[in-house]
Design an enzyme around this catalytic site. Structure first.
Site, PDB file in Angstrom:
ATOM      1  N   LEU A 158      33.299  45.033  31.566  1.00 33.62           N
ATOM      2  CA  LEU A 158      33.089  45.115  33.013  1.00 33.62           C
ATOM      3  C   LEU A 158      33.848  46.307  33.583  1.00 33.62           C
ATOM      4  CD1 LEU A 158      33.538  41.366  34.086  1.00 33.62           C
ATOM      5  CD2 LEU A 158      31.414  42.549  33.456  1.00 33.62           C
ATOM      6  N   ASP A 159      33.311  46.875  34.672  1.00 31.58           N
ATOM      7  CA  ASP A 159      34.043  47.907  35.404  1.00 31.58           C
ATOM      8  C   ASP A 159      35.386  47.355  35.865  1.00 31.58           C
ATOM      9  OD1 ASP A 159      31.877  49.561  35.156  1.00 31.58           O
ATOM     10  OD2 ASP A 159      31.122  49.222  37.181  1.00 31.58           O
ATOM     11  N   LYS A 160      36.308  48.260  36.144  1.00 26.05           N
ATOM     12  CA  LYS A 160      37.633  47.859  36.614  1.00 26.05           C
ATOM     13  C   LYS A 160      37.537  46.957  37.848  1.00 26.05           C
ATOM     14  CE  LYS A 160      42.021  49.683  38.350  1.00 26.05           C
ATOM     15  NZ  LYS A 160      42.835  50.903  38.650  1.00 26.05           N
TER      16      LYS A 160
END
Length: 294
Positions: free
Chosen positions: A128-130
Site C-alpha cells: 500500500l502507498d504510505k
C-alpha cells in the site's frame, strides 16, 4: 525450519519434474539446487536430478539464506491474522511499507522483521502507498509469495458528489520520464497530450488499468466509494478518480490536499493459497478519519 511436504502421486525420472508439476517456479527450484540438504525424498537427501517413485514423500526447505537487510523497529503491529504461511497487518495511514530515504527506520518492514526475526525476508503481496491504511498481506516464505492470490476491496472518500452509482473506469495510466527519471505523478493522457510530450523529448510508459467503483453515499460534497481493481498500477485509484474530476479527499498529488493524507483504505482482502488449499477473508475496520462530516 520452514518446509513444504507433499506426496508424489506418480513416478518421475527426475525430481525436477515432480516439483514443476506441483507448481514450483524455476526461480524456487534454482534456490533449492544451491544446497543438497534443501530436498529430501523419504527423509533422505536428494537433488532435482534424483528419481521419484509413486507415493514418495518429498520435502523441500524454504528457509531463506539471509534475511532482509533492514533495520528493526519497535513499532507495534496491528495483527489481523497469522498462520505458518502469512502475516496480515492492519497498516495505519502515513506509514511506509518499505524503507526509503525519509523513512529508513520507521516502516512496516522494519516492524515485521522485529516481530518475525532477523532471518525473515519481507515479502508484502501488493504493498500500500504510505498514506493508504488497511490490510497488508505478508508472505512468510518464497513459495507462499509465488503462489498467493490476494483480492482486495478498498474504501475511499472523494471530493464532490460522485454522479455514478457504479462505473468501470478503463483508462490506461502513463508514467512520464525524461533522461531516465520518472515523474512521481501518474497521468491519463489523450492522444494530443501524448504527441506533445513525445515531441518535447519525454518518454511515456503506458499501461492498461481497470478500476470498478460503487457509490455508497454522498454528504457534505463528499462521497464514500467502494472500489475493486482488475489491475494494480501505482496510484491507480487516485489517478482514475482524479481523471474523472473527483480526487480523493486530502490527496496532495492528484487533488487539493488539505488533509493529513488521501482518504483511501484497504478494507478487505480475500487470500487464497491453492497449493495448500487455503482460503480466508480478512477485514480491517474503517479508521476514525473516514468520515463525510465537514
Amino acid at each position: 525450519m520452514k518446509s513444504f511436504i507433499f506426496k508424489s502421486l506418480k513416478s518421475y525420472k527426475k525430481c525436477y519434474y515432480a516439483l514443476k508439476d506441483k507448481g514450483l517456479s524455476e526461480s524456487l527450484i534454482s534456490f533449492l539446487r544451491k544446497e543438497d540438504s534443501r530436498i529430501l525424498i523419504n527423509s533422505k537427501p536428494a537433488t532435482t536430478q534424483s528419481s521419484v517413485k509413486r507415493f514418495d514423500i518429498i520435502e523441500i526447505s524454504l528457509q531463506d539464506e539471509k534475511g532482509s537487510d533492514f533495520p528493526t523497529s519497535n513499532f507495534n503491529l496491528d495483527i489481523l491474522f497469522e498462520n505458518d504461511d502469512v502475516l496480515v497487518i492492519n497498516k495505519p495511514a502515513n506509514l511506509s511499507c518499505i524503507p526509503s530515504k525519509s523513512n529508513f527506520s520507521n516502516n512496516l518492514a522494519n516492524a515485521t522483521l522485529t516481530y518475525l526475526g532477523e532471518n525473515f525476508v519481507f515479502r508484502a503481496i501488493g504493498r500500500l502507498d504510505k498514506q493508504t491504511s488497511g490490510v497488508v498481506v505478508i508472505a512468510k516464505d518464497r513459495l507462499t509469495a509465488e503462489n498467493l492470490i490476494v483480492e482486495k476491496t478498498y474504501y475511499a472518500i472523494c471530493e464532490g458528489t460522485f454522479p455514478f452509482n457504479e462505473i468501470e473506469i478503463n483508462l490506461p495510466i502513463s508514467t512520464i520520464s525524461k533522461n531516465g527519471i520518472n515523474q512521481r505523478k501518474r497521468v491519463v493522457l489523450d492522444e494530443n497530450q501524448k504527441k506533445a510530450l513525445l515531441n518535447a523529448g519525454f518518454d511515456i510508459d503506458e499501461k492498461t488499468a481497470k478500476t470498478f467503483v460503487k457509490k455508497i453515499k454522498s454528504k457534505n460534497n463528499k462521497t464514500l466509494l467502494k472500489i475493486t481493481l482488475e489491475t494494480g498500477r501505482t496510484h491507480q485509484i487516485r489517478v482514475h478518480l482524479s481523471s474523472l474530476g473527483f480526487p480523493l479527499v486530502g490527496d496532495d498529488v492528484y487533488g487539493n490536499g488539505n488533509g493529513s493524507r488521501a482518504l483511501l483504505h484497504c478494507q478487505k482482502a480475500k487470500i487464497c493459497l491453492p497449493l495448500l488449499k487455503f482460503r480466508k477473508t480478512i477485514t480491517a475496520p474503517l479508521p476514525d478519519d473516514f468520515s463525510l462530516k465537514n
